[in-house]
Write an enzyme that holds these catalytic residues in place. Structure first.
Site, PDB file in Angstrom:
ATOM      1  N   HIS A 134       0.927  -1.318   0.037  1.00  0.00           N
ATOM      2  CA  HIS A 134      -0.004   0.089  -0.156  1.00  0.00           C
ATOM      3  C   HIS A 134       0.543   1.216   0.005  1.00  0.00           C
ATOM      4  CE1 HIS A 134       0.426  -0.142   4.668  1.00  0.00           C
ATOM      5  NE2 HIS A 134       0.470   1.205   4.369  1.00  0.00           N
TER       6      HIS A 134
ATOM      7  N   SER B  96       4.772   2.519   8.063  1.00  0.00           N
ATOM      8  CA  SER B  96       4.233   1.387   7.105  1.00  0.00           C
ATOM      9  C   SER B  96       5.466   0.933   6.235  1.00  0.00           C
ATOM     10  CB  SER B  96       3.236   1.632   6.098  1.00  0.00           C
ATOM     11  OG  SER B  96       1.889   1.858   6.986  1.00  0.00           O
TER      12      SER B  96
ATOM     13  N   ASP C 136       0.246  -7.754   1.520  1.00  0.00           N
ATOM     14  CA  ASP C 136       0.467  -6.222   1.772  1.00  0.00           C
ATOM     15  C   ASP C 136       2.337  -6.071   1.794  1.00  0.00           C
ATOM     16  OD1 ASP C 136       0.134  -3.532   1.667  1.00  0.00           O
ATOM     17  OD2 ASP C 136      -0.214  -3.218   3.886  1.00  0.00           O
TER      18      ASP C 136
END
Length: 503
Positions: free
Chosen positions: A132, A240, A162
């Protein structure tokens, strides 16, 4: 007198220990290799439980040193800046456009930037990050801890976990040391290293709160592999793709998500286990796509099923409440052919305990098609073990070439033989040979359908079809969906199906 003195000494000892605990002080009053009991019966007889003191041979939490792990990791974590182009609508709506147009305002293209983190895994520039973080990127800039900046290219990505693999053109980089997420223990200290809010080289500490955690992260969660490490180390936007490491500085997870109503950290964060992430990037580098071994089972939580009578799969004979309950099988199931049955509860794989459906997903995700695994089940109180040869999404043991496209479509295809072409009176086309969960099933296409044209392109091989889908998924096509033209051999009538790939 001696008895009175002894009792007084015992009472003073209990008070001393209680006082130390109340004050928040760690005190080991009795140093012994054996458990010790101290009788503490009060005069009114209301307290009869003896006080237990146990010699603790570990390291006290306040004595844990994080500096080694932090110093070893910060040089392996990078800042990832992404530029992408998105379509937006103007706030101002022309009255004429409102009445005679689409009523939604004028569309225009706009550049946006975002940022995240990444982890260097090789000296020659391979970096793990989240899918992402780089999804839809026009350009990616990676800044190292020493302030050097490089352009990066995407090697491949996997939306289901992911995880993405990118690369910069650099040498002599300092990679992270891989740990083992399987041996990670709840309560163990971990550090989250990343770039929250563009603050580079930020280190936060916490403990592992849980393992095998399944959380909802988006609309397509049913297609995702969800078995996260939960931690209370502070993770915020920008973290992230960063590193979750143990106190040895070994990578145990890739920070991915937080649970929050505000968009910032409120006490829980989640990371993809490194064993799963390592398998994903290794496959991407070696094969160009993730090679997923599949048991071919539909699974549920046995405790939930046992305690929910209205579920059709409810089975009153369930004895085991931990594991993964088999509710059904895929069309071409490796597990079913090996002898597993509906109602079996999978409790182990290759000697590893299976505690939940998400835990089973995590274990199986480390294998590829063709691998043989020993699956232990609880069959209404009796344990049995079977050897299962894992298959891919198409139901065989071959290396998948379709990558993400095959996963999204959820079907297997085969090129038509020359005999088939002569029989059907065509010179090209592919047949839908099997169907599992995915876009093909959702749009109504059934097994045996012959696909001839997709988005005005003739389809002669499964790779032709995957190529059309890949272009759309990677933003290299003006189309956002598929218009499929073909026929069923038993009827001969031309049929059309539409698939939206970006919903």
């Amino acid at each position: 007198m001696k008895s009175f003195g002894k009792n007084l000494l015992n009472a003073m000892l209990i008070i001393a220990i209680s006082g130390a605990v109340a004050a928040g002080v760690t005190a080991y009053v009795i140093k012994s290799n054996e458990n010790c009991s101290i009788s503490s019966v009060q005069e009114d007889g209301t307290f009869k439980q003896p006080l237990q003191t146990v010699m603790y041979n570990g390291v006290a939490a306040e004595n844990t040193d994080f500096t080694y792990a932090a110093d070893k990791t910060v040089h392996a974590v990078v800042h990832v800046k992404v530029t992408s182009t998105v379509t937006v609508r103007d706030r101002y709506i022309d009255p004429l456009e409102f009445f005679f147009g689409d009523g939604g305002g004028r569309q225009r293209r706009q550049q946006r930037t975002g940022s995240g983190s990444g982890v260097i895994i090789s000296t020659d520039g391979y970096i793990i990050t989240n899918n992402h973080v780089i999804d839809g990127a026009d350009s990616i800039a990676v800044t190292l801890n020493d302030k050097r900046t490089f352009n990066a290219k995407v090697i491949g990505s996997d939306p289901r976990t992911d995880i993405a693999l990118i690369k910069v053109d650099a040498t002599d980089l300092q990679p992270v040391t891989f740990g083992d997420s399987e041996t990670l223990k709840v309560g163990e200290w971990v550090l989250a290293v990343g770039n929250p809010f563009d603050l580079t080289s930020t280190v936060t500490a916490g403990i592992v709160s849980a393992k095998g955690r399944s959380i909802m992260t988006g609309e397509s969660d049913t297609d995702k592999i969800m078995s996260f490490i939960q931690t209370d180390a502070a993770v915020n936007p920008g973290n992230s793709g960063g590193a979750l490491v143990n106190t040895k500085g070994e990578l145990v997870g890739i920070n991915t998500a937080i649970t929050s109503q505000t968009g910032t950290f409120i006490g829980y964060s989640f990371a993809v286990p490194v064993n799963m992430a390592a398998k994903v990037v290794s496959d991407i580098k070696q094969y160009g796509s993730v090679q997923r071994g599949m048991l071919g089972v539909n699974i549920g939580d046995p405790e939930f099923i046992k305690n929910t009578p209205q579920i059709k799969a409810y089975d009153p004979k369930i004895k085991q409440l931990e594991g993964a309950y088999i509710t059904d099988f895929a069309e071409r199931s490796a597990a079913k052919e090996a002898g597993l049955e509906k109602g079996d509860i999978i409790i182990g794989v290759n000697g590893k305990k299976v505690t939940s459906p998400s835990n089973l997903q995590e274990i199986i995700s480390t294998f590829k098609p063709g691998d043989k695994v020993r699956v232990k089940v609880d069959r209404y109180g009796t344990e049995k073990e079977f050897t299962v040869e894992l298959r891919n999404v198409q139901g065989n043991t071959e290396i998948m070439k379709g990558g993400d496209s095959a996963d999204i479509l959820g079907a297997a295809f085969k090129a038509l033989s020359e005999k088939d072409k002569r029989q059907y009176g065509i010179s090209y086309g592919i047949e839908v040979s099997s169907i599992s969960k995915g876009k093909i099933q959702d749009c109504g296409i059934k097994k045996g359908f012959v696909i001839m044209i997709v988005n005005d392109e003739k389809i002669g091989t499964p790779e032709d079809f995957y190529s059309v889908v890949d272009k759309i998924l990677k933003g290299n096509s003006p189309e956002q969906g598929l218009l499929i033209k073909g026929f069923y051999p038993n009827s001969g009538a031309t049929r059309h199906y539409a698939i939206d790939l970006v919903d």
